[in-house]
Scaffold this motif. Structure first.
Motif, short mmCIF file in Angstrom:
data_model
loop_
_atom_site.label_atom_id
_atom_site.label_comp_id
_atom_site.label_asym_id
_atom_site.label_seq_id
_atom_site.Cartn_x
_atom_site.Cartn_y
_atom_site.Cartn_z
N ALA A 55 13.75 -0.04 -5.62
CA ALA A 55 13.36 0.94 -6.64
C ALA A 55 12.71 0.25 -7.83
O ALA A 55 11.72 0.76 -8.38
N GLY A 56 13.24 -0.91 -8.23
CA GLY A 56 12.64 -1.63 -9.35
C GLY A 56 11.21 -2.05 -9.08
O GLY A 56 10.33 -1.91 -9.94
N ASN A 57 10.97 -2.54 -7.87
CA ASN A 57 9.62 -2.96 -7.52
C ASN A 57 8.66 -1.79 -7.38
O ASN A 57 7.51 -1.85 -7.83
N VAL A 58 9.13 -0.70 -6.77
CA VAL A 58 8.28 0.47 -6.61
C VAL A 58 7.96 1.09 -7.96
O VAL A 58 6.83 1.55 -8.21
N MET A 59 8.95 1.11 -8.87
CA MET A 59 8.69 1.66 -10.21
C MET A 59 7.67 0.79 -10.97
O MET A 59 6.85 1.30 -11.74
N THR A 60 7.72 -0.51 -10.76
CA THR A 60 6.74 -1.39 -11.40
C THR A 60 5.33 -1.08 -10.90
O THR A 60 4.37 -1.01 -11.68
N ILE A 61 5.22 -0.87 -9.58
CA ILE A 61 3.92 -0.51 -9.01
C ILE A 61 3.48 0.86 -9.53
O ILE A 61 2.30 1.09 -9.85
N ALA A 62 4.43 1.81 -9.62
CA ALA A 62 4.09 3.15 -10.11
C ALA A 62 3.60 3.09 -11.55
O ALA A 62 2.70 3.85 -11.94
N LEU A 63 4.20 2.21 -12.35
CA LEU A 63 3.74 2.07 -13.72
C LEU A 63 2.28 1.64 -13.77
O LEU A 63 1.48 2.14 -14.59
N GLU B 100 -9.77 0.36 -10.20
CA GLU B 100 -10.65 0.29 -9.05
C GLU B 100 -9.95 0.84 -7.82
O GLU B 100 -8.75 0.66 -7.62
N ARG B 101 -10.70 1.50 -6.94
CA ARG B 101 -10.14 2.18 -5.78
C ARG B 101 -9.41 1.20 -4.85
O ARG B 101 -8.40 1.54 -4.25
N GLU B 102 -9.96 -0.03 -4.74
CA GLU B 102 -9.32 -0.99 -3.86
C GLU B 102 -7.91 -1.33 -4.32
O GLU B 102 -6.97 -1.42 -3.51
N PHE B 103 -7.74 -1.52 -5.64
CA PHE B 103 -6.41 -1.82 -6.18
C PHE B 103 -5.48 -0.61 -6.08
O PHE B 103 -4.30 -0.75 -5.77
N GLU B 104 -6.01 0.60 -6.33
CA GLU B 104 -5.19 1.82 -6.21
C GLU B 104 -4.71 1.98 -4.78
O GLU B 104 -3.54 2.30 -4.54
N ARG B 105 -5.62 1.75 -3.82
CA ARG B 105 -5.26 1.88 -2.41
C ARG B 105 -4.20 0.81 -2.04
O ARG B 105 -3.23 1.09 -1.33
N TYR B 106 -4.38 -0.37 -2.55
CA TYR B 106 -3.43 -1.46 -2.28
C TYR B 106 -2.04 -1.12 -2.80
O TYR B 106 -1.04 -1.30 -2.10
N PHE B 107 -1.96 -0.60 -4.04
CA PHE B 107 -0.66 -0.24 -4.64
C PHE B 107 0.00 0.91 -3.88
O PHE B 107 1.22 0.93 -3.73
N ARG B 108 -0.79 1.87 -3.41
CA ARG B 108 -0.23 2.97 -2.63
C ARG B 108 0.41 2.44 -1.34
O ARG B 108 1.55 2.81 -1.02
N TRP B 109 -0.33 1.62 -0.62
CA TRP B 109 0.19 1.10 0.64
C TRP B 109 1.41 0.19 0.41
O TRP B 109 2.36 0.22 1.18
N LEU B 110 1.35 -0.61 -0.64
CA LEU B 110 2.48 -1.49 -0.94
C LEU B 110 3.74 -0.68 -1.27
O LEU B 110 4.85 -1.02 -0.84
N SER B 111 3.57 0.41 -2.03
CA SER B 111 4.71 1.28 -2.35
C SER B 111 5.29 1.89 -1.09
O SER B 111 6.52 1.98 -0.93
N TRP B 112 4.42 2.32 -0.18
CA TRP B 112 4.88 2.91 1.07
C TRP B 112 5.69 1.89 1.89
O TRP B 112 6.76 2.18 2.41
N ILE B 113 5.14 0.68 1.99
CA ILE B 113 5.82 -0.37 2.76
C ILE B 113 7.19 -0.69 2.16
O ILE B 113 8.18 -0.86 2.88
N LEU B 114 7.25 -0.75 0.82
CA LEU B 114 8.51 -1.11 0.17
C LEU B 114 9.56 -0.01 0.29
O LEU B 114 10.76 -0.30 0.48
N VAL B 115 9.16 1.25 0.15
CA VAL B 115 10.15 2.33 0.11
C VAL B 115 10.68 2.68 1.50
O VAL B 115 11.76 3.28 1.61
#
Length: 815
Positions: free
Chosen positions: A194-202, A213-228
């Protein structure tokens, strides 16, 4: 252990000598010097010899902390530890044929104790491992049963100065620890994710305002999915399992909408991640899993029951019993006592089983089991029960019932059954929660249907927003939070409350049953009346100081400033009294009928005297065949009892007295307290108390206040059970409320605090329901999206928390 390495032994040492092992002064008569080293006793000498022979001297004696208590080997054989019944109850089998046991060790208190106990494998061949928890003085030992017996291992610990005792309740203790470790592991994993996902959400939320940039937004979305994902399918699995079980049983549980919201949030977040557009809810999903697991853990800790029947039985019955085997008496674990055996019960022993006396006459203390404040005389052919204490003479008892089939075992089983019963107020809350959940699910379906034609994704978002914002967090914490705050403040006043239903129940009306001994009275025998010459007191004390009877203790306490005289020809008759000669005169002290049978006359002064109070136990004193004095012993009433009962009656409660003491004593106490005679019952057995509570509960709310094992089943059967300080562990475990002050002084404070707490709970429920109603309306109108719902959802909980924290339930001042 090997031969003793002593070449020189000298008894009698200088006044300034100190023990080479424990460091205490070695000036007593049993001090000795061996090989130039001085020891205060044989125990220290033995321990030091073992340490030297094992090659541990350098390590042990170099420690900065040393034992401050004298080592005193008990000399026990510990043969009972090798009994199969002991192994079945206390020993755990390990791989490779090893065995493990836990012992409570006497004398443990410092680092050197840990060091020495954990070196036992170096001292005892066959011992494999030793670990000591110094805070609890509990040692865990592993050994090879083919190389050494458990009794030998125990004797080695005893010789080192740590007499071992079976650690009862270790199985339940290990199970609870394993469960809590698993819960904490899940919380730790969920919290980290939860701490890591909240950091990405911030970072993602920041990008909404400042651009990303779209590439970074897409990266953060996928990383959040993988973590949760692991958070949902491992720590979060408990909610889905609970929801599935509820649905299988055709019931709606609060985990149903939680599981549905988590699943929909996860699925919709995954869909939006794949289509690279729309909100993702992985931060809300991860945070919800973590917070809900924390709440569940705290609830588990608060509700963990202490009423484990095996642990209670272990606390109230002796660990061992003496069994007659032919011409010999052997000590065995109490678990090994079976019907048909004969027990040797010595003065001071607690009976380990129910049975019949086959030899001897003695007095038993039944207070723990029946509430009877006076010792009861038993003889051959009479029934005796486990949990009672032999006071004066040896008995032989033929065992008829043992363990869980004994009267004590059945009583504690009743306690456990009563503790499991869910009170009506809790069942009502469950039904309300079920209706609430059903309404939320229906409204979510209606919301999705209404908006489906306009936009499928909008419809799903609105339904998820409704489920998230109406997540029953605020509703769920409305009652337990008010209870938690009230419990914390009540604890500062010496009032320990186990369940929220207790506080709500105490705001109403009903019947209160009060035990007498130890609750309304002091729970001890006291000299309340003495009619006789003052100069006779020293002679009575001289006679009574030879007896262990409670009457003797009461005389000594009342006349602590009187010097007792010397007595010759002392004789004690069980169930009768004492006889002896003081200054050449015969003195008899005892029960009226026993003294009168040995006296020729009664002093004229006493013949016309008014009778003693009915609640007092009479004792007569005769000198040279003439009764010249009398004494009255009672269990004195607590000073606060009468005022407290009047206060309860003023608030509409019907107060009744229910005691195991003699009926005439109970009636006299009731009269002194302003309780009608028809509402006072004496000679009530534990079973009768439970029956009376059950019958009254069928008519309405029942509160039981008591302090003994004899009250435990009744306390568990009541709507609210209250145990007072000084009571037995069983009554405390069965009770919903425990009063740290003796007697009933804090009952009024408990009832007043309960009324204030219930008001806070009702207000919290209104706030939570009102908040949910507004949130539902916003979600159904389509003006609340999931992102805003995730932000709005905690506000209801925050509102409830602030309102509860500011409320006054119990005064904050400590006792």
């Amino acid at each position: 252990m090997g031969s003793t390495l002593t070449t020189e032994l000298t008894l009698g040492v200088g006044a300034d000598a100190r023990c080479a092992h424990c460091g205490l002064e070695a000036t007593a008569g049993d001090a000795r010097t061996v090989d130039g080293a001085t020891y205060c006793c044989a125990g220290c000498e033995t321990a030091a010899s073992i340490i030297r022979q094992s090659g541990l001297s350098g390590g042990f004696y170099a420690l900065p902390e040393r034992r401050s208590s004298r080592v005193a080997p008990s000399g026990r054989s510990y043969a009972e530890f090798d009994h199969e019944a002991f192994h079945a109850a206390h020993v755990k089998a390990l791989p490779d044929g090893l065995r493990e046991v836990q012992f409570y060790l006497e004398g443990v208190h410092c680092a050197s104790c840990v060091w020495l106990v954990e070196r036992v494998p170096l001292i005892v061949p066959g011992a494999v491992r030793a670990e000591l928890d110094v805070t609890r003085a509990v040692a865990r030992l592993a050994w090879d049963p083919t190389a050494v017996s458990l009794s030998a291992l125990a004797r080695a610990l005893d010789q080192l100065g740590y007499p071992p005792h079976a650690f009862r309740g270790h199985r339940a203790d290990e199970a609870r620890k394993a469960e809590e470790r698993a819960m904490l592991t899940r919380i730790g994993v969920a919290g980290a994710i939860a701490g890591n996902v909240m950091t990405i959400a911030l970072a993602l939320y920041s990008g909404i305002f400042s651009g990303m940039e779209r590439e970074f937004e897409r990266y953060f979305r996928w990383l959040s999915w993988i973590l949760v994902t692991p958070a949902l399918f491992w720590p979060g699995r408990t909610f889905f399992t609970s929801a599935w079980q509820a649905l299988k049983n055709k019931r709606l549980h609060m985990d149903v909408p939680i599981a549905l919201a988590l699943a929909l949030g996860y699925v919709q977040g995954a869909v939006n991640t794949l289509r690279d557009g729309g909100p993702i809810y992985f931060d809300a999903v991860g945070t919800l899993i973590f917070l809900l697991l924390v709440g569940r853990y705290l609830q588990h800790r608060a509700q963990r029951s202490a009423a484990d029947s095996a642990a209670l039985l272990g606390a109230l019955s002796p660990a061992t019993a003496r069994v007659v085997d032919g011409e010999h008496v052997k000590e065995v674990p109490s678990e090994a006592v079976l019907p048909g055996m004969t027990l040797d019960v010595r003065p001071g022993d607690t009976l380990a089983a129910d049975g019949t006396v086959v030899r001897g006459t003695s007095s038993l203390d039944l207070a723990l089991l029946t509430g009877e404040s006076r010792p009861v005389r038993v003889g051959e052919g009479e029934k005796v029960f486990a949990g009672t204490v032999n006071l004066s003479s040896p008995l032989r008892v033929h065992v008829e019932e043992a363990g869980i089939t004994s009267r004590l075992g059945r009583l504690l089983r009743d306690v456990e059954d009563g503790s499991r019963e869910r009170p009506p107020v809790v069942l009502l809350a469950d039904r309300i929660a079920g209706y609430f959940i059903a309404v939320v699910l229906v409204l979510a379906a209606i919301t999705a249907t209404l908006w489906w034609q306009r936009d499928m994704y909008f419809a799903i978002d609105s339904a998820i927003a409704l489920l998230v914002v109406t997540c029953p967090c605020a509703l769920a914490i409305a009652t337990p939070l008010a209870f938690t705050v009230a419990v914390g403040r009540a604890a500062g006043r010496g009032i320990l409350v186990k369940g929220a239903h207790s506080l709500e129940t105490l705001t109403g009306r009903g019947t209160i049953f009060l035990d007498k001994t130890g609750t309304l009275t002091e729970g001890r025998m006291e000299l309340e009346a003495f009619d006789g010459p003052a100069e006779l007191r020293s002679a009575i004390l001289g006679l009574e100081r030879h007896s262990r009877h409670p009457v003797a203790a009461a005389f000594a306490q009342a006349w602590a400033d009187v010097e007792p005289r010397d007595v010759v020809e002392y004789e004690e008759t069980l169930g009768g009294g004492l006889r002896g000669r003081v200054d050449g005169r015969e003195l008899i002290v005892g029960r009226p009928e026993w003294v009168l049978a040995r006296s020729a006359r009664v002093a004229e002064r006493l013949q016309g005297a008014s009778p003693l109070d009915a609640r007092l136990t009479p004792v007569l004193i005769a000198v040279d065949g003439e009764v010249v004095a009398r004494a009255g012993f009672g269990d004195p009433l607590r000073s606060t009892a009468k005022g407290m009962i009047g206060e309860l009656q003023a608030h509409g409660w019907e107060v009744r007295l229910l005691s195991g003491d003699a009926p005439q004593v109970v009636r006299a106490v009731a009269s002194a307290l302003g309780i009608p005679a028809e509402q006072a019952e004496g000679a009530a057995s534990p079973e009768r108390k439970r029956e009376a509570i059950a019958a009254a509960r069928a008519q309405g709310t029942v509160v039981m206040v008591g302090d003994g094992v004899n009250d435990a089943a009744a306390i568990a059967a009541a709507t609210v059970g209250i145990a007072v300080r000084g009571g037995a562990e069983a009554s405390m475990a069965a009770a919903d409320v425990y009063l740290a002050k003796r007697g009933v002084a804090s009952l009024g404070e408990l009832f007043a605090g309960a009324r204030r707490t219930t008001s806070v709970i009702q207000r919290n429920m209104a706030v939570a329901l009102g908040y949910n109603a507004i949130s539902v309306a916003m979600a159904m109108m389509g003006i609340l999206d999931p992102l805003f719902a995730a932000v709005l959802m905690p506000l209801g909980s925050v509102t409830v928390i602030l309102a509860t924290w500011r409320a006054t339930t119990f005064p904050k001042e400590a006792l």
